[in-house]
Design an enzyme around this catalytic site. Structure first.
Site, PDB file in Angstrom:
ATOM      1  N   LYS A  22       0.839  -1.214   0.000  1.00  0.00           N
ATOM      2  CA  LYS A  22       0.000   0.000   0.000  1.00  0.00           C
ATOM      3  C   LYS A  22       0.862   1.247   0.000  1.00  0.00           C
ATOM      4  O   LYS A  22       2.052   1.201   0.351  1.00  0.00           O
ATOM      5  CB  LYS A  22      -0.947   0.022   1.204  1.00  0.00           C
ATOM      6  N   ASP A 147      -2.370  -1.933  10.815  1.00  0.00           N
ATOM      7  CA  ASP A 147      -2.600  -1.864   9.362  1.00  0.00           C
ATOM      8  C   ASP A 147      -3.262  -3.123   8.803  1.00  0.00           C
ATOM      9  O   ASP A 147      -3.701  -3.132   7.654  1.00  0.00           O
ATOM     10  CB  ASP A 147      -1.260  -1.737   8.616  1.00  0.00           C
TER      11      ASP A 147
HETATM   12  O1  C5P Z   1      -0.018  -1.715  15.378  1.00  0.00           O
HETATM   13  P1  C5P Z   1       1.408  -2.014  15.056  1.00  0.00           P
HETATM   14  O2  C5P Z   1       1.930  -3.191  15.824  1.00  0.00           O
HETATM   15  O3  C5P Z   1       1.672  -2.122  13.600  1.00  0.00           O
HETATM   16  O4  C5P Z   1       2.222  -0.762  15.537  1.00  0.00           O
HETATM   17  C1  C5P Z   1       3.606  -0.785  15.693  1.00  0.00           C
HETATM   18  C2  C5P Z   1       4.022   0.399  16.523  1.00  0.00           C
HETATM   19  O5  C5P Z   1       3.876   1.604  15.786  1.00  0.00           O
HETATM   20  C3  C5P Z   1       3.244   0.625  17.798  1.00  0.00           C
HETATM   21  O6  C5P Z   1       3.740  -0.147  18.859  1.00  0.00           O
HETATM   22  C4  C5P Z   1       3.442   2.101  18.028  1.00  0.00           C
HETATM   23  O7  C5P Z   1       4.722   2.355  18.575  1.00  0.00           O
HETATM   24  C5  C5P Z   1       3.450   2.656  16.625  1.00  0.00           C
HETATM   25  N1  C5P Z   1       2.110   3.108  16.198  1.00  0.00           N
HETATM   26  C6  C5P Z   1       1.581   4.243  16.768  1.00  0.00           C
HETATM   27  N2  C5P Z   1       0.325   4.643  16.401  1.00  0.00           N
HETATM   28  C7  C5P Z   1      -0.376   3.964  15.485  1.00  0.00           C
HETATM   29  C8  C5P Z   1       0.163   2.803  14.882  1.00  0.00           C
HETATM   30  C9  C5P Z   1       1.422   2.407  15.277  1.00  0.00           C
HETATM   31  O8  C5P Z   1       2.201   4.903  17.614  1.00  0.00           O
HETATM   32  N3  C5P Z   1      -1.574   4.383  15.130  1.00  0.00           N
END
Ligand code: C5P
Length: 296
Positions: A22, A147
């Site tokens: 994406k 995501d």
């Molecule tokens: O949700 P995911 O595991 O992909 O997110 C990885 C990291 O990215 C989270 O632990 C956080 O530090 C950061 N993140 C964030 N805000 C979001 C998505 C991700 O701060 N909306």
């Protein structure tokens, strides 16, 4: 979106699926949440750059992974975690071998790992005939990463909350952005590391995402000013390799250059393939990793 196929041989059935990358047309960071995540509004579009995944049954009760990128060959890989989540949910005890042909650059801001996970969630379900309610699938996806729910839909969508609240948009894509040139700088970035650099001055009120949604709904190209990614200046200021690549793309003739997600991949939209390819060739000659792709 996922043009799956099964191939029967004498020994076993192989289930193939594809996982698309994406780009982010916008990424408004609205603020920091008490749970440590950031509240987002982001318009994402799936693109024609994909990993291929093959599932085959094994005689044991284990999840095995073979990935073409050795460093991703770990039990913590999101595809293994996705298969595990499905097994726990439906109580399935069968073993599966996941072969992952990685074409999407990883740690790149292109959502490759999340897309692989979503593809495995859906493929296991279809392959084994599990019936999971859409809400259940969504909850499982969100538990794997912010995501991942987007990739259950693909196409064009507005994603809110920490990214997991997905509103599919009417699939309109401006002709002026028909071709997308991607450049993956020779570094990998960790999403948490980039988000840690966000400060309140980077917050927006979500108006860029709203403006882009409105423009696309009216079948108009969005004003480039609204192709805003709150993380872009942070990445450009902190990672010289990305700033250098950005300048190289502009010098090579890309009128608009933007960051994909938390980077480091940059994209530039073009109306014509010949111009996109010409720019791609010029950047490749300078040693950059580049791709010409399109929305899907
Ligand atoms: O949700 P995911 O595991 O992909 O997110 C990885 C990291 O990215 C989270 O632990 C956080 O530090 C950061 N993140 C964030 N805000 C979001 C998505 C991700 O701060 N909306």
């Amino acid at each position: 979106m996922h043009n799956d196929a099964t191939m029967n041989t004498k020994q076993q059935t192989a289930y193939f699926t594809r996982a698309y990358a994406k780009i982010n047309l916008t990424l408004d960071v609205l603020g920091k949440r008490p749970d440590g995540y950031h509240e987002l509004a982001t318009v994402m579009q799936a693109i024609d750059l994909s990993d291929t995944i093959c599932l085959t049954e094994t005689g044991d009760d284990q999840i095995h992974l073979t990935c073409t990128q050795e460093v991703l060959n770990t039990p913590g890989n999101l595809v293994v975690r996705a298969a595990d989540v499905v097994r726990r949910r439906v109580g399935w005890r069968g073993g599966v071998h996941i072969e992952l042909d990685k074409r999407i650059p990883f740690a790149a801001g292109l959502g490759g790992g999340s897309s692989d996970a979503a593809a495995v969630l859906m493929a296991l379900q279809r392959w084994q005939g599990f019936t999971l309610a859409p809400a259940e699938l969504l909850e499982m996806a969100a538990s794997l990463g912010s995501d991942v729910p987007f990739f259950l839909h693909g196409g064009l969508a507005l994603c809110e909350g920490r990214g997991e609240r997905v509103t599919p948009l009417v699939p309109y894509w401006p002709a002026s952005m028909r071709w997308l040139l991607l450049l993956k700088p020779a570094i990998g970035l960790s999403t948490p590391a980039v988000f840690r650099l966000v400060t309140p001055v980077d917050y927006t009120d979500g108006s860029h995402s709203r403006a882009v949604c409105d423009a696309l709904a009216s079948m108009c190209p969005p004003d480039p000013v609204h192709l805003h990614n709150s993380l872009e200046h942070i990445v450009l200021e902190n990672y010289p390799d990305v700033a250098l690549a950005y300048e190289a793309m502009r010098q090579a003739g890309a009128p608009i250059v933007r960051l994909c997600g938390s980077g480091p991949t940059l994209y530039a939209p073009f109306a014509e393939l010949s111009l996109a390819q010409h720019t791609c060739d010029a950047l490749q000659a300078q040693g950059f990793e580049v791709y010409v792709t399109r929305p899907v």
